[in-house]
Write an enzyme that holds these catalytic residues in place. Structure first.
Site, mmCIF file in Angstrom:
data_model
loop_
_atom_site.group_PDB
_atom_site.id
_atom_site.type_symbol
_atom_site.label_atom_id
_atom_site.label_comp_id
_atom_site.label_asym_id
_atom_site.label_seq_id
_atom_site.Cartn_x
_atom_site.Cartn_y
_atom_site.Cartn_z
ATOM 1 N N ASP A 103 -67.871 -1.428 47.604
ATOM 2 C CA ASP A 103 -67.341 -1.800 48.932
ATOM 3 C C ASP A 103 -65.933 -2.382 48.934
ATOM 4 O OD1 ASP A 103 -69.702 -0.995 50.031
ATOM 5 O OD2 ASP A 103 -70.541 -3.024 50.226
ATOM 6 N N HIS A 307 -43.020 -0.555 28.744
ATOM 7 C CA HIS A 307 -43.930 -0.637 29.898
ATOM 8 C C HIS A 307 -44.729 -1.937 29.904
ATOM 9 C CE1 HIS A 307 -43.792 3.985 30.701
ATOM 10 N NE2 HIS A 307 -42.786 3.342 31.245
ATOM 11 N N ASP A 324 -37.982 -4.996 35.903
ATOM 12 C CA ASP A 324 -37.897 -3.636 36.439
ATOM 13 C C ASP A 324 -38.853 -3.618 37.628
ATOM 14 O OD1 ASP A 324 -38.187 -0.909 37.028
ATOM 15 O OD2 ASP A 324 -38.062 -0.299 34.932
ATOM 16 N N ASP A 335 -36.140 1.454 42.847
ATOM 17 C CA ASP A 335 -36.519 1.249 41.441
ATOM 18 C C ASP A 335 -35.320 0.672 40.698
ATOM 19 O OD1 ASP A 335 -37.309 1.395 38.797
ATOM 20 O OD2 ASP A 335 -37.529 3.571 38.756
ATOM 21 N N HIS A 414 -35.992 5.637 25.809
ATOM 22 C CA HIS A 414 -36.344 6.330 27.058
ATOM 23 C C HIS A 414 -35.170 7.131 27.614
ATOM 24 C CE1 HIS A 414 -34.113 3.327 29.335
ATOM 25 N NE2 HIS A 414 -34.784 2.371 28.721
ATOM 26 N N HIS A 418 -34.521 9.323 36.306
ATOM 27 C CA HIS A 418 -35.486 10.258 36.891
ATOM 28 C C HIS A 418 -35.148 10.435 38.363
ATOM 29 C CE1 HIS A 418 -37.409 6.588 38.524
ATOM 30 N NE2 HIS A 418 -37.200 6.079 37.335
ATOM 31 N N HIS A 425 -41.450 8.092 40.211
ATOM 32 C CA HIS A 425 -41.059 9.228 39.372
ATOM 33 C C HIS A 425 -41.270 10.454 40.251
ATOM 34 C CE1 HIS A 425 -41.601 6.855 35.366
ATOM 35 N NE2 HIS A 425 -40.643 6.407 36.128
ATOM 36 N N GLU A 445 -30.480 4.361 34.187
ATOM 37 C CA GLU A 445 -31.065 3.152 33.604
ATOM 38 C C GLU A 445 -30.995 3.088 32.077
ATOM 39 O OE1 GLU A 445 -35.424 3.081 33.988
ATOM 40 O OE2 GLU A 445 -35.298 4.849 35.248
ATOM 41 N N TYR A 449 -32.492 -1.939 23.094
ATOM 42 C CA TYR A 449 -33.663 -2.724 22.708
ATOM 43 C C TYR A 449 -33.636 -2.932 21.201
ATOM 44 C CZ TYR A 449 -34.808 -0.614 27.185
ATOM 45 O OH TYR A 449 -34.745 -0.183 28.478
ATOM 46 N N ARG A 467 -31.872 -3.785 30.005
ATOM 47 C CA ARG A 467 -31.757 -2.539 30.767
ATOM 48 C C ARG A 467 -31.109 -2.876 32.098
ATOM 49 N NH1 ARG A 467 -36.524 -0.958 30.322
ATOM 50 N NH2 ARG A 467 -37.601 -1.386 32.266
ATOM 51 N N GLU A 469 -30.523 -0.854 35.818
ATOM 52 C CA GLU A 469 -30.923 0.364 36.525
ATOM 53 C C GLU A 469 -30.508 0.313 37.991
ATOM 54 O OE1 GLU A 469 -35.192 0.858 36.834
ATOM 55 O OE2 GLU A 469 -34.991 2.981 37.353
#
Ligand code: MN
Length: 501
Positions: A103, A307, A324, A335, A414, A418, A425, A445, A449, A467, A469
């Site tokens: 539910d 991620h 991010d 993004d 990476h 995109h 994405h 982006e 690292y 990063r 972006e």
């Protein structure tokens, strides 16, 4: 609008329009207007969100109709199958409600392709478009199958639009209840011998509808072929209309403002979860429906987990935070990524790596024109990163060009970016090898690292992940940075942090 076969089916049916329209009165507020409730915001009920003539905020009935016409045009033009085929039947099912536990539903998010062509926001609905080989101008008949009005369910879940409401809201030609889908498909199949079924049967989005489509039109092979409409759909979605660009700009503006508030909110010993909550709050308070994806809020060396969404650690003095995050505004995603010092001041090695990343990012943004594809931009990014990393002594100067590229890939595992749009994405079937076109939106982006256990790199850089972006609109001339209002220069970021209360 050419009528293809729905008239005859319409005459067979006896349900549409007979549902009693439920009205509410605002007489207790001294307002005497009665209005029809729908299963989604409408100009009558939510004038603060929807203007007259719009189906969803910013997108008019005319624009939704235009999208369906373009889909039909593209399909008729590109179809290279069997010659005898005269008719085209398109089917786009909506999402259904998913449950966390008995539910308890997850927040509902509409299927993107269904939403793009209909603007209808209720679960368990289906868009069906009929056209024929003469529809070079995009002429078609559109039908929405929607959940039937059900007072006992509506008492719990809120109003449904019903068939009459679906027509009023979206401007489709006809509407039926979902219970009638099987009968409709059976009828269509009976009336049409050779037709193309445009339906993504490889990735069904709605199990129950999928079953009925298989049962009624795919099992007996009366039609000549099944084509996947997704590629044509994504080609259309990739090119944003002026109204869509405005929504994308607003989505990026909201995220940019929310980033600034989140930067000001951060200080040593802040929990990553609190920065997440702050970002979520600042986006929603500005009108976004929700964050477009679970954000990465990574303090210190956790930024090296690309991620990382656990977001439950304490960020200590001296560490950078990489966030991010982006929001979804009326179906359009932003993004962004920013990296800033939780203390308010970058250290020298942080500054060096940060500025190297930023220079690469700005150089890549300048290249966002129809001369490049995403893959070609990726290659440019690796070349630029290799150069910066060599300059910092992280890549040995004597390495060969091939080794340098390989090492750049190691320090940025990476892609450069995109496509961005209704999905984060976006338009996943579009090749990254295709040249960019005006009115596409992409992300740029790059990152650097350095793992904390990477003993090939001098100690002051170890454990740092960065990063930056932005969201870039391709135009006929220079690219437009939709997230330009979100600070990224070191002086700007330190300035904002210095102004904290
Ligand atoms: Mn991204």
């Amino acid at each position: 609008m050419r009528n293809i076969s729905s008239k005859s089916f319409l005459s067979l049916r006896h349900i549409v329009g007979c549902c009693k329209v439920s009205c509410i009165t605002l007489s207790h507020w001294g307002i005497t207007t009665s209005f029809r409730r729908f299963g989604q915001p409408a100009s009558q009920t939510h004038p603060h969100l929807i203007a007259e003539g719009e189906v969803t905020p910013g997108i008019t009935r005319a624009e939704y109709h235009q999208r369906r016409c373009k889909l039909v045009q593209a399909a008729v033009k590109t179809f290279r199958g069997v010659k005898s085929v005269k008719d085209h039947l398109f089917i786009f099912p909506s999402s259904t409600t998913s449950y966390m536990t008995n539910d308890i539903p997850y927040p509902f998010r509409q299927n993107t392709d269904f939403l793009y062509f209909s603007g209808f926001l209720e679960p368990d609905s289906l868009l069906l478009i009929e056209a024929n080989h003469k529809s070079v101008d995009g002429a078609h008949v559109s039908h929405l199958f929607v959940p039937r009005r059900d007072p006992s369910r509506e008492l719990w879940d809120g109003p449904r639009s019903g068939t009459d409401g679906a027509i009023k809201l979206t401007g489709v030609d006809a509407s039926f209840t979902t219970g009638e889908l099987g009968k409709y498909l059976q009828y269509y199949n009976h009336q049409h011998k050779d037709y193309v079924l445009w339906y993504n049967h490889g990735r069904p989005v709605h199990a129950d509808f999928h079953h009925r489509i298989l049962e009624q039109v795919m099992k007996d092979q009366k039609h000549k072929c099944v084509e996947n409409p997704t590629m044509n759909c994504h080609k259309l979605r990739a090119l944003k209309s002026p109204a869509e660009v405005q929504l994308m700009q607003r989505s990026a503006d909201i995220a940019s403002e929310a980033f600034m508030e989140t930067m000001k909110f951060s200080r040593p010993m802040v929990n990553e979860a609190h920065l997440w909550a702050k970002m979520d709050f600042e986006c929603r308070i500005r009108g976004a429906e929700f964050l477009a994806y679970p954000p990465v809020v990574a303090g210190g060396t956790r930024a090296n987990i690309i991620h990382y969404i656990t977001n439950n650690q304490v960020i200590v003095d001296g560490d950078l935070v990489l966030m991010d995050a982006g929001c979804e505004l009326h179906g359009y995603a932003s993004d962004l990524t920013r990296t800033w010092p939780v203390s308010g001041k970058f250290t020298k090695p942080q500054k060096e790596l940060y500025n190297a990343t930023l220079r690469v990012q700005e150089a890549c943004i300048k290249l966002c024109t129809n001369q490049y594809s995403l893959d070609e931009l990726f290659h440019e990014m690796l070349l630029l990163l290799a150069e910066e990393l060599t300059h910092l002594g992280i890549i040995a100067a004597e390495s060969s060009p091939e080794e340098k590229l390989q090492l750049a890939r190691k320090f940025c595992p990476h892609h450069v970016g995109h496509y961005l749009g209704m999905d984060v994405h976006d338009t996943s079937t579009m090749s990254r090898k295709a040249k960019l076109k005006p009115n596409m939106v992409i992300t740029i982006e790059p990152g650097i690292y350095i793992r904390e256990d990477d003993f090939t790199v001098s100690p002051e850089y170890r454990g740092i992940g960065i990063r930056v972006e932005d969201n870039i609109l391709i135009t006929d001339s220079a690219p437009l940075n939709l997230s330009a209002s979100c600070p990224k220069e070191i002086e700007e970021i330190e300035g904002i942090m210095a102004a904290r209360a």
